[in-house]
Design a protein around this motif. Structure first.
Motif, mmCIF file in Angstrom:
data_model
loop_
_atom_site.group_PDB
_atom_site.id
_atom_site.type_symbol
_atom_site.label_atom_id
_atom_site.label_comp_id
_atom_site.label_asym_id
_atom_site.label_seq_id
_atom_site.Cartn_x
_atom_site.Cartn_y
_atom_site.Cartn_z
ATOM 1 N N LYS A 148 -67.881 68.364 -57.363
ATOM 2 C CA LYS A 148 -67.383 69.561 -58.050
ATOM 3 C C LYS A 148 -67.585 70.817 -57.216
ATOM 4 O O LYS A 148 -67.996 71.870 -57.694
ATOM 5 C CB LYS A 148 -68.057 69.708 -59.419
ATOM 6 N N HIS A 149 -67.323 70.677 -55.920
ATOM 7 C CA HIS A 149 -67.317 71.789 -54.985
ATOM 8 C C HIS A 149 -68.701 72.439 -54.835
ATOM 9 O O HIS A 149 -68.788 73.582 -54.419
ATOM 10 C CB HIS A 149 -66.288 72.864 -55.396
ATOM 11 N N THR A 150 -69.767 71.705 -55.217
ATOM 12 C CA THR A 150 -71.105 72.277 -55.050
ATOM 13 C C THR A 150 -71.786 71.745 -53.803
ATOM 14 O O THR A 150 -72.715 72.356 -53.301
ATOM 15 C CB THR A 150 -71.986 71.949 -56.261
ATOM 16 N N ALA A 151 -71.302 70.627 -53.296
ATOM 17 C CA ALA A 151 -71.911 70.084 -52.087
ATOM 18 C C ALA A 151 -71.397 70.822 -50.866
ATOM 19 O O ALA A 151 -70.295 71.348 -50.851
ATOM 20 C CB ALA A 151 -71.581 68.598 -51.968
ATOM 21 N N THR A 152 -72.185 70.888 -49.858
ATOM 22 C CA THR A 152 -71.786 71.548 -48.612
ATOM 23 C C THR A 152 -71.546 70.493 -47.554
ATOM 24 O O THR A 152 -72.260 69.492 -47.469
ATOM 25 C CB THR A 152 -72.877 72.511 -48.136
ATOM 26 N N VAL A 153 -70.510 70.721 -46.765
ATOM 27 C CA VAL A 153 -70.222 69.858 -45.631
ATOM 28 C C VAL A 153 -70.630 70.631 -44.395
ATOM 29 O O VAL A 153 -70.213 71.781 -44.206
ATOM 30 C CB VAL A 153 -68.736 69.491 -45.589
ATOM 31 N N SER A 154 -71.430 70.036 -43.575
ATOM 32 C CA SER A 154 -72.012 70.759 -42.447
ATOM 33 C C SER A 154 -70.930 71.172 -41.455
ATOM 34 O O SER A 154 -69.882 70.544 -41.337
ATOM 35 C CB SER A 154 -73.049 69.888 -41.748
ATOM 36 N N ASP A 155 -71.212 72.257 -40.749
ATOM 37 C CA ASP A 155 -70.306 72.726 -39.710
ATOM 38 C C ASP A 155 -70.147 71.684 -38.611
ATOM 39 O O ASP A 155 -69.087 71.581 -37.981
ATOM 40 C CB ASP A 155 -70.834 74.031 -39.112
ATOM 41 N N GLU A 156 -71.216 70.916 -38.392
ATOM 42 C CA GLU A 156 -71.140 69.907 -37.345
ATOM 43 C C GLU A 156 -70.090 68.861 -37.663
ATOM 44 O O GLU A 156 -69.301 68.463 -36.805
ATOM 45 C CB GLU A 156 -72.524 69.257 -37.172
ATOM 46 N N ARG A 157 -70.070 68.439 -38.932
ATOM 47 C CA ARG A 157 -69.061 67.430 -39.316
ATOM 48 C C ARG A 157 -67.655 68.005 -39.214
ATOM 49 O O ARG A 157 -66.716 67.331 -38.777
ATOM 50 C CB ARG A 157 -69.329 66.955 -40.740
ATOM 51 N N LEU A 158 -67.499 69.290 -39.643
ATOM 52 C CA LEU A 158 -66.163 69.903 -39.557
ATOM 53 C C LEU A 158 -65.743 70.084 -38.107
ATOM 54 O O LEU A 158 -64.569 69.909 -37.757
ATOM 55 C CB LEU A 158 -66.167 71.253 -40.277
ATOM 56 N N SER A 159 -66.689 70.454 -37.254
ATOM 57 C CA SER A 159 -66.348 70.689 -35.852
ATOM 58 C C SER A 159 -65.947 69.410 -35.142
ATOM 59 O O SER A 159 -65.208 69.447 -34.145
ATOM 60 C CB SER A 159 -67.536 71.330 -35.126
ATOM 61 N N GLN A 160 -66.434 68.273 -35.637
ATOM 62 C CA GLN A 160 -66.095 67.002 -35.004
ATOM 63 C C GLN A 160 -64.704 66.499 -35.382
ATOM 64 O O GLN A 160 -64.185 65.578 -34.756
ATOM 65 C CB GLN A 160 -67.142 65.944 -35.393
ATOM 66 N N MET A 161 -64.096 67.127 -36.387
ATOM 67 C CA MET A 161 -62.765 66.695 -36.827
ATOM 68 C C MET A 161 -61.696 67.352 -35.966
ATOM 69 O O MET A 161 -61.819 68.505 -35.554
ATOM 70 C CB MET A 161 -62.549 67.040 -38.306
ATOM 71 N N THR A 162 -60.639 66.632 -35.682
ATOM 72 C CA THR A 162 -59.516 67.176 -34.928
ATOM 73 C C THR A 162 -58.668 68.057 -35.831
ATOM 74 O O THR A 162 -58.823 68.082 -37.062
ATOM 75 C CB THR A 162 -58.658 66.049 -34.368
ATOM 76 N N THR A 163 -57.735 68.764 -35.203
ATOM 77 C CA THR A 163 -56.833 69.645 -35.971
ATOM 78 C C THR A 163 -56.010 68.833 -36.967
ATOM 79 O O THR A 163 -55.821 69.234 -38.123
ATOM 80 C CB THR A 163 -55.905 70.406 -35.017
ATOM 81 N N ALA A 164 -55.525 67.686 -36.509
ATOM 82 C CA ALA A 164 -54.729 66.847 -37.400
ATOM 83 C C ALA A 164 -55.549 66.381 -38.597
ATOM 84 O O ALA A 164 -55.060 66.332 -39.731
ATOM 85 C CB ALA A 164 -54.158 65.653 -36.631
ATOM 86 N N GLU A 165 -56.850 66.054 -38.335
ATOM 87 C CA GLU A 165 -57.705 65.619 -39.443
ATOM 88 C C GLU A 165 -57.998 66.764 -40.404
ATOM 89 O O GLU A 165 -58.062 66.576 -41.609
ATOM 90 C CB GLU A 165 -59.009 65.051 -38.875
ATOM 91 N N LEU A 166 -58.181 67.991 -39.854
ATOM 92 C CA LEU A 166 -58.393 69.134 -40.722
ATOM 93 C C LEU A 166 -57.152 69.438 -41.554
ATOM 94 O O LEU A 166 -57.248 69.836 -42.716
ATOM 95 C CB LEU A 166 -58.774 70.362 -39.884
ATOM 96 N N VAL A 167 -55.974 69.248 -40.947
ATOM 97 C CA VAL A 167 -54.737 69.437 -41.711
ATOM 98 C C VAL A 167 -54.662 68.429 -42.851
ATOM 99 O O VAL A 167 -54.327 68.768 -43.997
ATOM 100 C CB VAL A 167 -53.511 69.296 -40.788
ATOM 101 N N GLU A 168 -54.989 67.196 -42.536
ATOM 102 C CA GLU A 168 -54.977 66.162 -43.579
ATOM 103 C C GLU A 168 -56.017 66.461 -44.646
ATOM 104 O O GLU A 168 -55.786 66.293 -45.855
ATOM 105 C CB GLU A 168 -55.246 64.793 -42.948
#
Length: 397
Positions: free
Chosen positions: A37-57
Motif C-alpha cells: 500500500k505504497h508504504t514500503a520503500t524501494v532502495s535507490d540501489e535497486r532502482l539504479s540497477q534497473m535499465t531504462t526499459a525496465e523503469l518504463v515497464e
C-alpha cells in the motif's frame, strides 16, 4: 529434545525477517510496492540497477498501464523511414523560409496605404497585408504538416489502457515517469535524425523571430506625431464625396445625409476621416442645441452652418461606422452595438453603450459656394483612449 517454542519438524522454515526474498523484475517491484500500500520503500540501489526499459515497464505497472500493441511504421534505417524524414525536413525548411519572408516583408515592404490610391493594383501597399498573412499562415501550416507527418510516419503507433489514480505520486512513481518521458523522447529519434532536428530548430527559431518582429507594430509611440488626436481635415479643406466631387448646400434635400472625405493625394481615404454631412429638417434645426464647445468663439465659433451639421462616422463606443441615419427622428444608429445619437442634441448619445457625443466637424462655405472645414475635429475621433482629454485641449488650440 524439542522445546515449547520450536516449530514442528514437518513445517517449512520461515526465512529471517532481515533476509526478504526480492523479485527484482519490474513486475515484482511493482507488486511489492503495491502490496505494501505504497508504504514500503524501494532502495535507490535497486532502482539504479534497473535499465531504462525496465523503469518504463515499472512505471506502466505502477500506473496500471497495459500496452495492447506497439509498432513502428517503418524499420529503422529503411527507405520508407528515410523518405518520411525527408518529407518532414522539407516541411520544416519551407516553414523557416516563409517565416523569414514574413520578417522581410514586415521590415522592408512599402506599406503606407495613404501614399498611393488603394484601388490601383500596382500599389504595393495593397499586397502588404495579404502577403503577411500568406507567409505567416503558410509557415505555420507547413510546421503543422511536418509535425503530423512525423507523428504518423516516424513515431510508434501504440495502443495502451491506463487506470487513473488520485493524489500526488511518490518518488518511485516520479522516477518511473521521468524514465518514461525520456524513453518517449528517445523514440522520436531526435538524436539520430539530425536533419529533422536541425530543420525543426530552424523553423521554430524563425517563427519565434517572426513573432517578436510583429510585436514591433504594437509599440509605436502615439505621441510622436499625435496621430490619435488629429485627422486630415484642416481649415479650408473641401468636403468631397467618394467620387471626388465637392458638395454645395443646394445639392442636398432636407433630411438627407452625405458621406464626405477630405482631399488627399490620389483620393486615398484615411480611416479616421469619413464624415457625415447632414441637412436637418427645418423643425430639427430650430430645436438644435449645440454643446458649449461647438458655439464658443475660442474654439472657432459655431460648428454648424445653417441647417447643416457634420459628424465623424466613427462610433465613440468601439469604432464601428455609424452610417445609419433616420431622417424623421434625426437619430444616427451604430449597427454594431445599437448606440443611438440625436442630431438635435448635437449628436449626443441617447441609447446604447456609447457615452460620448460624436465629434463635430466645424463647417463653412467658401467663396465658390462649396462646403469646407473650418478646422479639424474638435475632439479626438473614435473610441476613448488614454489621455483623450489632452487631445481635446490640443484641438481647441
Amino acid at each position: 529434545m524439542s522445546g515449547f517454542n520450536q516449530p514442528p519438524a514437518d513445517e517449512p522454515t520461515v526465512p529471517p525477517a532481515d533476509e526478504p526474498a526480492h523479485d527484482d523484475s519490474p513486475a515484482g517491484v511493482a507488486r511489492e510496492y503495491t502490496a505494501s500500500k505504497h508504504t514500503a520503500t524501494v532502495s535507490d540501489e535497486r532502482l539504479s540497477q534497473m535499465t531504462t526499459a525496465e523503469l518504463v515497464e515499472l512505471g506502466g505497472d505502477l500506473d496500471h498501464v497495459r500496452v495492447i500493441s506497439q509498432e513502428y511504421p517503418f524499420e529503422a534505417g529503411s527507405r520508407g523511414e528515410k523518405r518520411a524524414e525527408r518529407r518532414v525536413a522539407l516541411c520544416f525548411t519551407l516553414a523557416a523560409v516563409l517565416g523569414l519572408a514574413f520578417v522581410g516583408l514586415f521590415l522592408f515592404w512599402p506599406w503606407k496605404v495613404n501614399a498611393e490610391a488603394p484601388t490601383d493594383t500596382s500599389n504595393l501597399a495593397l499586397w502588404y497585408t495579404p502577403l503577411l498573412g500568406l507567409t505567416l499562415g503558410g509557415s505555420l501550416a507547413l510546421l503543422g504538416a511536418g509535425l503530423v507527418i512525423w507523428a504518423k510516419k516516424l513515431m510508434p503507433h501504440e495502443v495502451a489502457i491506463q487506470e487513473r489514480h488520485e493524489g500526488a505520486s511518490p518518488e518511485i512513481e516520479r522516477r518511473a515517469t521521468a524514465a518514461t518521458l525520456m524513453a518517449g523522447a528517445e523514440s522520436l529519434g531526435l538524436g539520430r535524425r539530425k536533419m529533422i532536428r536541425n530543420s525543426l530548430l530552424g523553423a521554430g527559431g524563425v517563427l519565434g523571430l517572426a513573432t517578436v518582429f510583429s510585436l514591433g507594430g504594437l509599440i509605436k509611440n502615439p505621441y510622436n506625431d499625435h496621430a490619435l488626436f488629429h485627422t486630415a481635415w484642416k481649415k479650408g479643406t473641401r468636403l468631397l464625396r467618394a467620387n471626388g466631387t465637392p458638395v454645395r448646400p443646394g445639392d442636398m434635400e432636407p433630411g438627407s445625409m452625405e458621406t464626405v472625405y477630405p482631399f488627399t493625394e490620389n483620393m486615398a481615404h484615411q480611416s479616421d476621416t469619413p464624415t457625415m454631412l447632414i441637412r436637418m429638417h427645418h423643425d430639427q434645426a430650430e430645436k438644435f442645441k449645440a454643446r458649449p464647445m461647438n458655439v464658443d468663439k475660442d474654439w472657432g465659433g459655431s460648428a454648424r452652418w445653417n441647417e447643416y451639421v457634420a459628424y465623424s462616422k466613427i462610433c465613440t463606443h468601439l469604432g464601428c461606422p455609424v452610417s445609419l441615419y433616420e431622417r424623421e427622428t434625426g437619430k444616427i444608429l451604430c449597427p454594431c452595438h445599437q448606440s443611438q445619437f440625436q442630431i438635435t442634441q448635437d449628436a449626443k448619445p441617447v441609447f446604447g453603450p456609447a457615452t460620448r457625443s460624436l465629434p463635430a466637424l466645424p463647417i463653412d462655405v467658401d467663396d465658390e459656394g462649396y462646403f469646407v472645414a473650418k478646422s479639424d475635429f474638435r475632439e479626438p475621433v473614435g473610441p476613448a483612449f488614454w489621455d483623450r482629454r489632452f487631445g481635446v485641449t490640443k484641438n481647441a488650440k
